[in-house]
Design an enzyme around this catalytic site. Structure first.
Site, short mmCIF file in Angstrom:
data_model
loop_
_atom_site.label_atom_id
_atom_site.label_comp_id
_atom_site.label_asym_id
_atom_site.label_seq_id
_atom_site.Cartn_x
_atom_site.Cartn_y
_atom_site.Cartn_z
N GLU A 6 0.87 -1.18 0.00
CA GLU A 6 0.00 0.00 0.00
C GLU A 6 0.91 1.23 0.00
OE1 GLU A 6 -3.63 2.08 2.58
OE2 GLU A 6 -2.73 0.19 3.25
N ARG A 13 5.65 -13.45 9.44
CA ARG A 13 6.26 -12.15 9.19
C ARG A 13 7.57 -12.04 9.96
NH1 ARG A 13 2.70 -7.40 11.57
NH2 ARG A 13 4.59 -6.27 11.00
N LYS A 26 3.63 0.39 10.76
CA LYS A 26 3.65 1.63 10.00
C LYS A 26 3.14 2.80 10.84
CE LYS A 26 3.29 0.38 5.11
NZ LYS A 26 2.44 0.46 3.91
#
Length: 554
Positions: free
Chosen positions: A36, A261, A271
């Site tokens: 994104e 992850r 983020k």
């Protein structure tokens, strides 16, 4: 990373793909990296896109770069450009396969209409609070919306008016009609479209309704013919929804596979938290060399090959695990040990005067650019009557295993002579300000097997020729292994993560190019800052120390 390394870097995803190709389930490998564009990529993203591009490369397939630009409020072209630069920096190429979710807005709208007509989607007019209350909990089923049984005609009319901009933000939302009692919360009539009157960085003001990620993601994969949708474990519970949309629409079905992850010690990779660090100026920006962002690591001097090695070394698995930051730092050291030219720099200068060396003489000594790679040549080192060594290389009362300089003690100056400390000069406060030494002028280039031997070697610079430069001593941004476990992660910030000093360096270092990396011998690896350096005024960032200093602390 090529096919010859497949056995070395084998993992469960690669094994699945190999088996699929062998039994004919798939004819080709198509992966994608779908960031994104609402921030800069970090080392966790590097693991993801290294995996996706690497698998495509290993199996002679292709990997797409597709931007998930479905939220115009947070997305900017700046992030698009930065992400493309980061992926290229690590050596990956998407070729002609650069895509955006916004490329598919028209088709996604038509598919939403298709699901409404099939009775599989409806317009809900509840408030956001009402929807939260009616969604249920992990132990209690949800409650059907009072608008769930609207007719197909009414839903189509409302959805068209949503598209036409006739309603304000939040007035209605399009939801999939699945099962409000499902134990999987993601299947409890998830949102597909929301009203958002916002300017989009690519489509402008064409749309005022935007698809949700869970609706756009799988369909984007299908449109592009992605065979393997590889994502992190937090999307495992979303896979039934991913498959539901594909099945209801009757379109090409990719296979979603999840992996763990990256969790890296002394680091945060949320983020939201990284954005807070930037916005509240705990760091100087996304490219601050202490940040786990790739743009920050590039500025700090991390080689892209070291990051790729790190991603291969930590492997790919299903179980969540923590990787110590020292593993990444070791990969950086290994790479720079091979590639970085050696230079002399003194960060804590202590003056040395050689009593038996002519005061007006400047001698040009030779030193290798790299001790293990003679093909890289040599450089000239100016040597003079007055020198500087590092203050840490002298002790007035040295312990037994201190093999550096002390009263009456001898050391070798790197690539130069053996010297002996004859006198210690102090100021009125009792601080040592100068050492007066003698040099054995027969020991230049002496083989250790020859007569005059010493155990200690120290670095130095000529007081006459040395140049002053700014050096920034970057360290780990957090001083707790898992900052997220702190009551407030900001309380775990390392107050010593950024310090500056003025160093004395070899004269030629005053004219080096931004981005150049050197090993300051016996000190560490340092890179010329690409942002703040000026012609004739380089700023050196500490890339990494010569060894893991945090291991002792732990």
């Amino acid at each position: 990373m090529g096919t010859s390394e497949t056995a070395v870097t084998s993992n469960f995803i690669r094994n699945i793909i190999a088996e699929d190709l062998e039994n004919g389930k798939r004819e080709q490998v198509v992966t994608r990296f779908p960031p994104e564009p609402n921030g800069y990529l970090h080392i966790g993203h590097a693991k993801s896109f290294s995996l996706n591009f690497g698998l495509a490369e290993d199996f002679s397939g292709r990997c797409h770069l597709r931007f998930d630009d479905t939220n115009p409020i947070k997305e900017e072209d700046e992030y698009v450009d930065a992400i493309k630069a980061d992926v290229r920096w690590l050596g990956f190429d998407w070729g002609e396969h650069l895509h955006f979710a916004s490329d598919y807005f028209d088709q996604l709208y038509l598919w939403a209409v298709q699901l409404i007509k099939a009775g599989k989607a409806y317009v809900d007019s509840q408030t956001a609070e009402e929807m939260r209350e009616n969604r249920g909990t992990l132990t209690q089923p949800g409650v059907n919306s009072p608008f769930r049984d609207r007719s197909v005609v009414e839903n189509l009319e409302l959805f068209e008016k949503m598209k036409a901009g006739e309603f304000p933000d939040g007035a209605h939302i399009l939801r999939a009609k699945i099962d409000m009692s499902s134990p999987n919360m993601n299947l409890r009539d998830p949102a597909m479209y929301r009203i958002l009157h916002a300017h989009h960085h690519r489509t402008g003001d064409k749309w005022c309704i935007y698809p949700m990620y869970d609706f756009a993601h799988g369909q984007g994969d299908s449109i592009e013919g992605v065979t393997y949708s590889i994502c992190t474990l937090e999307f495992e519970d979303h896979r039934p929804l991913y498959d539901w949309f594909i099945e209801q629409l009757g379109i090409f079905a990719p296979q979603q596979i999840e992996f763990a992850r990256l969790n890296l010690s002394y680091t945060v990779m949320s983020k939201r938290k990284l954005l807070q660090l930037v916005n509240e100026q705990y760091v100087s920006g996304w490219d601050d060399p202490r940040m786990p962002t790739l743009v920050g690591m590039r500025r700090r001097g991390y080689p892209p090959a070291a990051i790729r090695t790190f991603c291969e070394r930590i492997g790919v698995g299903k179980g969540a695990s923590w990787i110590d930051l020292s593993v990444l730092e070791d990969c950086v050291r290994e790479q720079l040990n091979e590639s970085a030219y050696r230079r002399l720099a003194v960060l804590k200068p202590l003056k040395v005067t050689l009593s038996n060396y002519p005061a007006d003489k400047i001698e040009m000594l030779e030193a290798p650019n790299h001790p293990q790679q003679p093909e890289l040549g040599k450089r000239k080192l100016p040597f003079s009557h007055e020198l500087y060594i590092d203050r840490d290389d002298f002790m007035e009362e040295p312990p037994k295993k201190f093999f550096r300089l002390g009263p009456g003690r001898e050391v070798r100056l790197r690539n130069a002579y053996i010297i002996k400390c004859e006198e210690v000069i102090k100021n009125s406060d009792g601080d040592v300000v100068e050492l007066r030494c003698s040099a054995d002028l027969d020991t230049l280039g002496q083989n250790p097997a020859d007569g005059h031997k010493v155990k200690g070697i120290v670095h130095w610079v000529s007081a006459v020729q040395a140049q002053e430069v700014e050096v920034r001593l970057y360290d780990r941004l957090f001083n707790q292994e898992n900052p997220d476990k702190a009551e407030n992660y900001l309380q775990a910030l390392n107050p010593d993560s950024f310090q500056t000093t003025t160093a004395l360096v070899e004269p030629e270092l005053i004219a080096v190019e931004p981005g150049s990396t050197f090993q300051f011998e016996r000190v560490g690896y340092f890179t010329v800052d690409s942002k703040d350096s000026k012609s004739g005024q380089p700023v050196f960032n500490r890339t990494v120390t010569l060894r893991d200093t945090w291991a002792k602390l732990k």
